[in-house]
Scaffold this active site. Structure first.
Site, PDB file in Angstrom:
ATOM      1  N   GLY A   1      32.536   8.009 -49.181  1.00 43.80           N
ATOM      2  CA  GLY A   1      31.711   7.725 -48.016  1.00 43.80           C
ATOM      3  C   GLY A   1      30.230   7.942 -48.199  1.00 43.80           C
TER       4      GLY A   1
ATOM      5  CE1 TYR B   1      37.077  44.620 -69.355  1.00 46.94           C
ATOM      6  CE2 TYR B   1      37.437  45.268 -71.637  1.00 46.94           C
ATOM      7  CZ  TYR B   1      36.893  45.515 -70.372  1.00 46.94           C
ATOM      8  OH  TYR B   1      36.160  46.654 -70.154  1.00 46.94           O
TER       9      TYR B   1
ATOM     10  CG  HIS C   1      34.596  10.868 -43.807  1.00 47.86           C
ATOM     11  ND1 HIS C   1      34.069  11.928 -43.113  1.00 47.86           N
ATOM     12  CD2 HIS C   1      33.809  10.702 -44.885  1.00 47.86           C
ATOM     13  CE1 HIS C   1      33.002  12.376 -43.736  1.00 47.86           C
ATOM     14  NE2 HIS C   1      32.812  11.646 -44.818  1.00 47.86           N
TER      15      HIS C   1
HETATM   16  P1  ADP Z   1      34.077   3.299 -50.594  1.00 50.25           P
HETATM   17  O1  ADP Z   1      33.519   3.851 -51.836  1.00 50.25           O
HETATM   18  O2  ADP Z   1      33.441   3.825 -49.379  1.00 50.25           O
HETATM   19  O3  ADP Z   1      35.563   3.361 -50.579  1.00 50.25           O
HETATM   20  P2  ADP Z   1      34.457   0.516 -51.110  1.00 50.25           P
HETATM   21  O4  ADP Z   1      33.501  -0.405 -51.729  1.00 50.25           O
HETATM   22  O5  ADP Z   1      35.627   0.876 -51.911  1.00 50.25           O
HETATM   23  O6  ADP Z   1      33.665   1.772 -50.602  1.00 50.25           O
HETATM   24  O7  ADP Z   1      34.992  -0.157 -49.870  1.00 50.25           O
HETATM   25  C1  ADP Z   1      34.816  -0.183 -48.538  1.00 50.25           C
HETATM   26  C2  ADP Z   1      36.020  -0.933 -47.987  1.00 50.25           C
HETATM   27  O8  ADP Z   1      35.862  -2.328 -48.184  1.00 50.25           O
HETATM   28  C3  ADP Z   1      37.310  -0.573 -48.670  1.00 50.25           C
HETATM   29  O9  ADP Z   1      38.354  -0.553 -47.734  1.00 50.25           O
HETATM   30  C4  ADP Z   1      37.504  -1.679 -49.651  1.00 50.25           C
HETATM   31  O10 ADP Z   1      38.840  -1.854 -49.985  1.00 50.25           O
HETATM   32  C5  ADP Z   1      36.931  -2.869 -48.901  1.00 50.25           C
HETATM   33  N1  ADP Z   1      36.433  -3.895 -49.798  1.00 50.25           N
HETATM   34  C6  ADP Z   1      35.513  -3.748 -50.755  1.00 50.25           C
HETATM   35  N2  ADP Z   1      35.329  -4.894 -51.432  1.00 50.25           N
HETATM   36  C7  ADP Z   1      36.162  -5.788 -50.888  1.00 50.25           C
HETATM   37  C8  ADP Z   1      36.453  -7.165 -51.162  1.00 50.25           C
HETATM   38  N3  ADP Z   1      35.859  -7.797 -52.152  1.00 50.25           N
HETATM   39  N4  ADP Z   1      37.368  -7.767 -50.396  1.00 50.25           N
HETATM   40  C9  ADP Z   1      37.976  -7.099 -49.410  1.00 50.25           C
HETATM   41  N5  ADP Z   1      37.750  -5.820 -49.087  1.00 50.25           N
HETATM   42  C10 ADP Z   1      36.856  -5.164 -49.822  1.00 50.25           C
HETATM   43 MG    MG Z   2      32.672   4.210 -47.468  1.00 45.41          MG
END
Ligand code: ADP
Ligand code: MG
Ligand code: MG
Length: 890
Positions: free
Chosen positions: A102, A865, A453
């Site tokens: 996050g 130790y 989160h």
């Molecule tokens: P974080 O590091 O906060 O998890 P992410 O980039 O993994 O951030 O993703 C935020 C959300 O968006 C996640 O649920 C991820 O699966 C989704 N997400 C990211 N890229 C894609 C994509 N190309 N298509 C669909 N969902 C995506």
């Molecule tokens: Mg996030």
């Protein structure tokens, strides 16, 4: 030719974490192993660092390489970025080497504008979906890239939904209307017209990811976890897949094993017709993965196979993200799953038994501090029976905690600074709440599952947490928490108790009790009745097979000594005798001794203390049968034993039958400008040899008595605060003389050692001379740190935090041993001491003896130790094993 800044997912692999970040390396590895991953590319962490090196400018060639990579993706999927007829949409995702849940936000559906929106609607024949994607994009872009307060958008969403509808109930027209309102808000807030050009959007989003690396949230997080700023973040640009295309679409997250308990079960949650962060942010309450098995059996089957495959591939629990677009499964992320200390140990032990990893790998997997969680309190079952149960949620973080309800994270931080115990209660938590979560005893949320989160952060902090407590309705404005189906309304400031093991929330302060492991150790529970204890002790026995460094405990009483032994201590490294002076009515005799004007009077008072002290030692020798016990002669300044206020002085004078003025004069005479460097340590015994004599006699008589009863005693007498060998010689002569006397008197030959603390820098410098008398050294690193830095331990609280905050010092040297400075003295003293006396025994007995990094240092400099508080013995055992493993780079 400019440097290679951009890697297609097909060009990377798991070993490229440093360069591609964890997320980039993860999607590349999944792509390589044939898992369905939407195609994309990663901009390297080096590009991020170069961006900062150039004063926040894109590195040369970055943009060109980005456009080229985009072309490759377009060709691969048959869509075009910015093309109104068949638009390619992408997500822009940050990802540093260490996953920072996050801390950096992802923009989804990038590439949408008025024209591509129409194209998307036509192409999918789903106007509602296109509108939903559009409003999400504007919302995310507005918040993350343009920095508009997210609550403004949420407010609009909530207004539109009204009371009874969910986001999925909004129509296409309504969503379009909302999107327009969002744009107006953005314009009003920032003065910027929403960028229509997809390439402009992309450039801005990449810039925003780079910038977020130095954003407050990310910097705060790195500070707490001591992650260097120089790693940089990668940027992942990836074709969008859509979980929000209807009821045959979904998005979810899962762990390949239960992250709270370690149970071997696929654990996760998903939401139908949803996108991205919806699950994690708790927008709707997600469904457990077991439901997916019923709703989409084939997808579930495929998913669970991929999950198992990934776990086997990485040989560790994976935390995965997935999306189902019209019945087709896509994997979006995999990483090693964060877990509680309990889960970490169980998983490590289970995986060894399954033949997946070896014991060494298992030992490397658990951070020593995590073992603490086995010792966290639980709600007393007896008390819970009679307590009022308010609500039940998911047990997400270990321990049990009482605290006052606080709804606002700032307030939680402020109140906890005042020393109040608070519990942060939120509908859901977000990254910006981090400081409030750190400050709270526990975290309680109304929405979100074990992957929310709140749960993720709590697990990492090792903090008690219950989440997804659906019966709680939180009204931030009114400052109340309403419990559904009851007329109970709790207010901010009310006490509640949260049980992070069972998931129950109780009204008021419910009694908590010792953890299972402690109950076993105390003999209140049979080891075979506790699964937890079984895993705990198996795991630690593996650590013992590996480590070479001994682990002792600091213990002043038989009770502490017993606990220490049960935690696996191999002796006592520091028994402070002054604590014995304070007990019961002994303090009277101690005071008598201090105010005594003549040696005779002093001896008379000491004679009263002696048998009591002897009894204490006998108790400790008994418990430590067969193990060494290091006993330190009296150390603190004498004024610590006397009262200071006028009233107390008068009372005491009355009790002692002496003149108050005389007592007051004595107290005055003991006053020191700088007690830390004053009349303490061996200086006491040098001025009053009869004190050392009495203590030595008590020790040896106790030893002789125990030995006569068949107990094996190994006393090690330790003289504190020695700076010159002559001090030690003088005190040592007394000890040896008394030892001979007692041995003659009792006919018991006692095997003992005479040694000193090394805590004055001069002692370290002259260690070769000191070792002519000392048979052992014990590094008193609290004082040694104080005197090496010239910083008073008692006053450092005023200025030292600022040093750490501004990174002048990496750590507080009183917590983590300063290896460069103080450590150099330790290393040198060991070498010089052993040059005089090759079999010199060496140990450490400062606070550092239970701090993992310091323990590892002690191993490296060849101490025999470490000694630490009884409750940290297990931490030291694991750290000592890890020190060995770190030497064998395999
Ligand atoms: P974080 O590091 O906060 O998890 P992410 O980039 O993994 O951030 O993703 C935020 C959300 O968006 C996640 O649920 C991820 O699966 C989704 N997400 C990211 N890229 C894609 C994509 N190309 N298509 C669909 N969902 C995506
Ligand atoms: Mg996030
Ligand atoms: Mg993610």
């Amino acid at each position: 030719m400019s440097k290679k800044w951009v890697y297609l997912f097909t060009e990377g692999n798991a070993s490229m974490r440093d360069l591609l970040g964890g997320k980039g390396a993860g999607v590349a590895e999944m792509t390589r192993t044939g898992v369905p991953v939407p195609p994309g590319f990663t901009i390297t962490t080096e590009a991020c660092n170069e961006y900062y090196a150039r004063g926040r400018q894109f590195p040369e060639g970055l943009w060109e390489q980005t456009l080229e990579a985009l072309k490759v993706i377009e060709a691969q999927v048959g869509k075009k970025f910015g093309d109104p007829t068949n638009p390619l949409l992408v997500s822009v995702r940050s990802g540093a080497r260490e996953s920072m849940p996050g801390m950096m936000d992802t923009v989804l559906n990038l590439g949408l504008n008025k024209e591509t929106l129409e194209g998307l609607a036509r192409l999918t024949d789903n106007r509602r979906f296109a509108a939903d994607a559009y409003r999400r994009f504007i919302q995310l872009f507005g918040k993350i890239v343009l920095g508009v307060d997210g609550e403004k958008f949420e407010h609009v969403m909530n207004e539109a939904k009204g009371k009874d509808r969910q986001d999925t109930d909004l129509t296409a027209d309504e969503l379009m209307q909302i999107a327009e309102t969002f744009k107006t808000i953005i314009k009003e807030d920032t003065g910027i017209d929403f960028p229509e050009d997809p390439y402009e959007q992309l450039r801005m989003a990449i810039t925003a990811v780079f910038n977020s690396w130095m954003g407050r949230r990310a910097v705060d997080y790195r500070r707490v976890y001591k992650i260097p700023d120089t790693l940089g973040t990668g940027v992942n640009v990836q074709m969008m897949v859509f979980g929000n295309m209807g009821n045959d679409s979904a998005t979810g997250v899962a762990f390949t094993r239960n992250p709270a308990t370690g149970e071997d079960e696929l654990y996760g949650e998903y939401l139908v017709n949803a996108q991205g962060e919806d699950v994690v942010a708790g927008i709707r309450t997600p469904k457990p993965l077991s439901k997916l098995r019923e709703e989409m059996p084939e997808v579930y089957q495929q998913f669970s196979e991929i999950a198992k495959m990934l776990e086997r591939h990485y040989k560790d629990v994976q935390d995965v993200e997935f999306t189902i677009e019209r019945g087709k499964l896509w994997m979006l992320q995999t990483r090693n799953g964060k877990r509680t200390g309990m889960a970490a140990v169980k998983i490590a032990v289970d995986m060894v038994n399954e033949g997946v990893i070896d014991k060494r790998t298992a030992l490397r997997r658990v951070q020593p501090e995590m073992l603490n969680q086995f010792l966290f309190p639980i709600v007393n079952p007896g008390a819970a029976e009679h307590a009022t149960r308010l609500a039940h949620g998911l047990a997400a973080g270990p321990g049990a905690a009482q605290g006052r309800i606080v709804l606002d994270p700032d307030e939680a931080a402020a109140r906890s600074e005042q020393g109040e115990r608070v519990i942060l209660v939120r509908t859901e938590t977000a990254p910006e709440d981090f400081h409030g979560m750190v400050a709270s005893q526990a975290i309680l949320t109304a929405r979100g599952g074990l992957t929310s989160h709140a749960a993720v952060v709590a697990r990492q902090l090792g903090k008690c947490c219950v989440c997804g407590c659906g019966d709680l309705e939180i009204d931030y404005k009114a400052g109340t928490v309403h419990v559904h189906g009851t007329d109970t309304i709790l207010k901010e400031g009310d006490w509640i108790t949260v049980d992070g093991h069972s998931g129950w929330v109780y009204a008021g302060q419910v009694e908590t009790r010792e953890a299972e492991v402690i109950q076993v150790i105390r003999g209140q529970m049979k080891p075979e009745d506790s699964k937890l204890y079984g895993y705990f002790s198996t795991f630690l026995s593996w650590a013992d097979e590996v480590r070479r460094l001994g682990v002792r405990a600091n213990a002043d009483t038989p009770t502490d000594a017993r606990i220490a032994r049960l935690f696996g201590a191999e002796g006592i490294g520091l028994c402070r005798t002054e604590h014995m002076f304070f007990e019961g009515d002994r303090i009277d005799a101690v005071r008598e001794m201090i105010v005594a004007e003549t040696v005779e009077d002093r001896r008379k008072a000491l004679a009263k203390i002696e048998p009591l002290q002897q009894g204490d030692f006998e108790g400790i020798f008994e418990v430590m049968d067969g193990l060494p016990v290091t006993i330190r002669t009296l150390d603190p300044p004498l004024h610590e034993f006397l009262p200071h206020g006028d009233r107390e002085i008068e009372e005491l004078a009355h009790k002692m039958g002496i003149n108050p003025a005389q007592l007051k004069a004595k107290v005055e005479s003991l006053r020191e400008a700088n007690p830390m460097l004053g009349f303490r340590g061996c200086r006491l015994g040098i001025e009053y040899p009869e004190i050392t004599e009495m203590q030595a006699r008590a020790i040896f008589r106790a030893a002789a008595n125990c030995q006569a009863r068949g107990i094996h005693v190994h006393p090690e007498i330790m003289i504190p605060l020695v700076g010159d060998v002559s001090e030690l010689r003088m005190q040592g002569d007394i000890v040896r003389r008394v030892a001979d006397e007692v041995m003659a008197e009792t006919g018991q030959k006692i095997d003992y050692l005479l040694g000193t603390m090394i805590e004055v820098p001069r002692a370290a410098l002259t260690a070769d001379k000191i070792a002519t008398v000392a048979e052992f050294f014990s590094f008193g690193t609290n004082d040694l740190t104080q005197m090496t830095f010239g910083m008073s331990r008692d006053d450092a609280g005023r200025f030292l935090p600022a040093y750490v905050e501004s990174k002048l010092l990496k750590d507080d040297p009183f917590e983590v041993l300063d290896q460069e400075g103080v450590g150099q003295l330790v290393r040198m003293a060991v070498e010089r001491g052993r040059s005089t006396r090759p079999d010199l025994k060496t140990g450490i007995c400062g606070e550092h003896g239970g701090e993992p990094e310091s323990v590892k240092f002690c191993h490296r400099v060849g101490l025999n130790y470490v000694s630490c508080s009884p409750y940290r013995v297990v931490i030291a055992r694991l750290a000592a094993a890890q020190a060995v493993l770190e030497e064998q780079k395999d």
